[in-house]
Design a protein around this motif. Structure first.
Motif, PDB file in Angstrom:
ATOM      1  N   UNK A  34       3.009   3.470  -4.705  1.00 58.57           N
ATOM      2  CA  UNK A  34       3.970   3.206  -3.905  1.00 58.57           C
ATOM      3  C   UNK A  34       4.193   4.330  -2.997  1.00 58.57           C
ATOM      4  N   UNK A  35       4.271   5.712  -3.693  1.00 51.56           N
ATOM      5  CA  UNK A  35       4.325   6.923  -2.913  1.00 51.56           C
ATOM      6  C   UNK A  35       3.282   6.991  -1.651  1.00 51.56           C
ATOM      7  N   UNK A  36       2.253   6.788  -2.231  1.00 54.80           N
ATOM      8  CA  UNK A  36       0.820   7.165  -1.340  1.00 54.80           C
ATOM      9  C   UNK A  36       1.132   6.026  -0.203  1.00 54.80           C
ATOM     10  N   UNK A  37       1.789   4.715  -0.392  1.00 49.96           N
ATOM     11  CA  UNK A  37       1.727   3.926   0.469  1.00 49.96           C
ATOM     12  C   UNK A  37       2.817   4.387   1.346  1.00 49.96           C
ATOM     13  N   UNK A  38       3.802   4.892   0.990  1.00 47.01           N
ATOM     14  CA  UNK A  38       5.135   5.139   2.018  1.00 47.01           C
ATOM     15  C   UNK A  38       4.383   6.425   2.642  1.00 47.01           C
ATOM     16  N   UNK A  39       3.622   7.328   2.286  1.00 44.39           N
ATOM     17  CA  UNK A  39       3.207   8.352   3.050  1.00 44.39           C
ATOM     18  C   UNK A  39       2.327   7.854   4.264  1.00 44.39           C
TER      19      UNK A  39
END
Length: 419
Positions: free
Chosen positions: A375-380
């Motif tokens: 999820x964090x990578x998607x947000x980035x």
């Protein structure tokens, strides 16, 4: 001057995030070659090297405050799909008309996912239609059909709409072929075409859609755009082949996974966004910003898809949950979990034909931060997409500004969706 503003925006917005704009003949590559290293590298090293030198801010709530220095984001809420609803309705009618064939059975198969109520919100055409308006800018010495002052002519808008139609046909064709390869029995909550009509007709329907897309593409008479979207079809085949023929090291490599994901998912929307800019006569810099928006939006979309395959339900996703891992496809959550728990790797290498291996992988995933890190990578990636829009040449036109806000809103919707 444009790139100096991009640099300033990114420094302010992303606190040192590295920005990858591929220029010239290399603009179709996912990332420049010097950033690819050994597939044995850990996922953390790969992600850090490929994308970020420092951490990025998360998306802030349901507003558009995605990065600090945005002059076009912090405004009223809007529904991106409503801004192009009329055009989407026309596009749906055109798509159904374009797949008429002399053989009724083939026409019925090709139209299967273009029927009213089945096609969903048409995410990709919405992005492209919004991008068309977002790039409605004055262009010095612009060729026809741009009028003085940058006003969109009816002819240009029609050509850009055709890009949206072509993109949707290529996308649906790829779904039909994927379902055959995956032996899927559902798609978008209904029976897949191969399940309803058989594999042979599903393959032929996909081929038929691609042929109609090629005819529509040729009618644009723009060799650069033709080349871009022809490359997309090549990327779709390349990505699918990469997924089917992985070595042990490749299967466990985040680097390889992201490259494959670009080919299978992000290439279509990124190159279509770029085609929109090219048809309007924009500079290479503006066209690359459109490309970067589509690339990062597409990657964020797929990363959330990977999460939902583990956390969603069959009803919400329109497909069976855990379908990727049950088909032996290793995605970002498992790759991140494997980094935390190296003992998971032998299980992944052995494969998931044995249901016990699926259960073990899920057990390790549950103990890890694999879901959260994906999820964090998607947000980035969503932040990178928003930065590309915010770095476009400034405009006082309210329609342009509204469309740009809508494009940024879509980056938020992509990472918060549940289906």
């Amino acid at each position: 001057m444009l790139f100096s503003r991009i640099s300033k925006n990114l420094r302010n917005s992303f606190n040192g995030c590295r920005w990858f704009l591929s220029i010239g003949d290399h603009n179709h590559r996912f990332i420049s070659s010097h950033n690819f290293h050994s597939p044995r590298d850990s996922t953390q090293q790969v992600v850090r090297r490929l994308f970020f030198s420092k951490s990025l801010p998360a998306l802030h709530g349901s507003k558009y405050q995605i990065h600090h220095q945005s002059s076009s984001i912090v405004e009223d809420e809007l529904d991106p799909f409503s801004l192009v609803a009329d055009e989407l309705s026309l596009l749906g009618n055109k798509l159904r008309a374009m797949v008429v064939a002399e053989v009724p059975k083939l026409a019925s198969a090709a139209e299967y996912f273009f029927k009213m109520g089945v096609e969903g919100k048409r995410f990709r055409p919405t992005v492209l239609l919004l991008m068309s308006t977002a790039l409605n800018l004055p262009i010095p010495k612009a060729p026809p059909p741009i009028e003085l002052g940058g006003t969109l002519t009816a002819e240009l808008r029609s050509r850009q709409q055709r890009i949206a139609e072509i993109t949707e046909m290529i996308h649906v064709a790829s779904l039909l072929h994927d379902d055959v390869l995956d032996d899927a029995d559902t798609r978008r909550g209904i029976g897949s075409l191969n399940f309803v009509m058989g594999n042979k007709l599903a393959v032929l329907a996909g081929d038929f859609l691609l042929s109609r897309a090629c005819v529509a593409l040729a009618s644009l008479k723009n060799t650069e755009v033709v080349s871009l979207l022809a490359k997309v079809v090549e990327h779709l085949v390349t990505g699918e082949t990469m997924q089917m023929t992985t070595s042990s090291d490749q299967r466990c490599s985040m680097e390889y996974y992201l490259e494959k994901t670009y080919y299978k998912t992000a290439s279509l929307i990124s190159n279509s966004c770029k085609a929109i800019a090219i048809l309007a006569g924009h500079t290479a810099e503006v066209a690359m910003l459109a490309f970067e928006y589509g690339k990062n939006l597409g990657l964020a979309f797929q990363l959330i898809d990977d999460v939902l395959d583990f956390t969603g339900t069959s009803a919400s996703l329109g497909k069976g949950s855990l379908s990727d891992i049950r088909h032996g496809i290793v995605t970002a959550p498992i790759l991140f979990a494997m980094e935390e728990f190296p003992q998971l790797r032998p299980i992944v290498e052995e494969g998931f034909e044995n249901p016990a291996n699926v259960d073990l992988a899920l057990e390790y995933l549950g103990k890890s931060r694999g879901i959260q890190r994906t999820k964090e990578l998607a947000v980035k990636h969503a932040n990178l997409a928003a930065a590309a829009i915010d770095s476009l040449p400034e405009s006082d036109d309210e329609d342009v500004r509204r469309s740009r806000r809508a494009l940024i809103d879509l980056t938020h919707r992509v990472i918060t969706r549940t289906k």
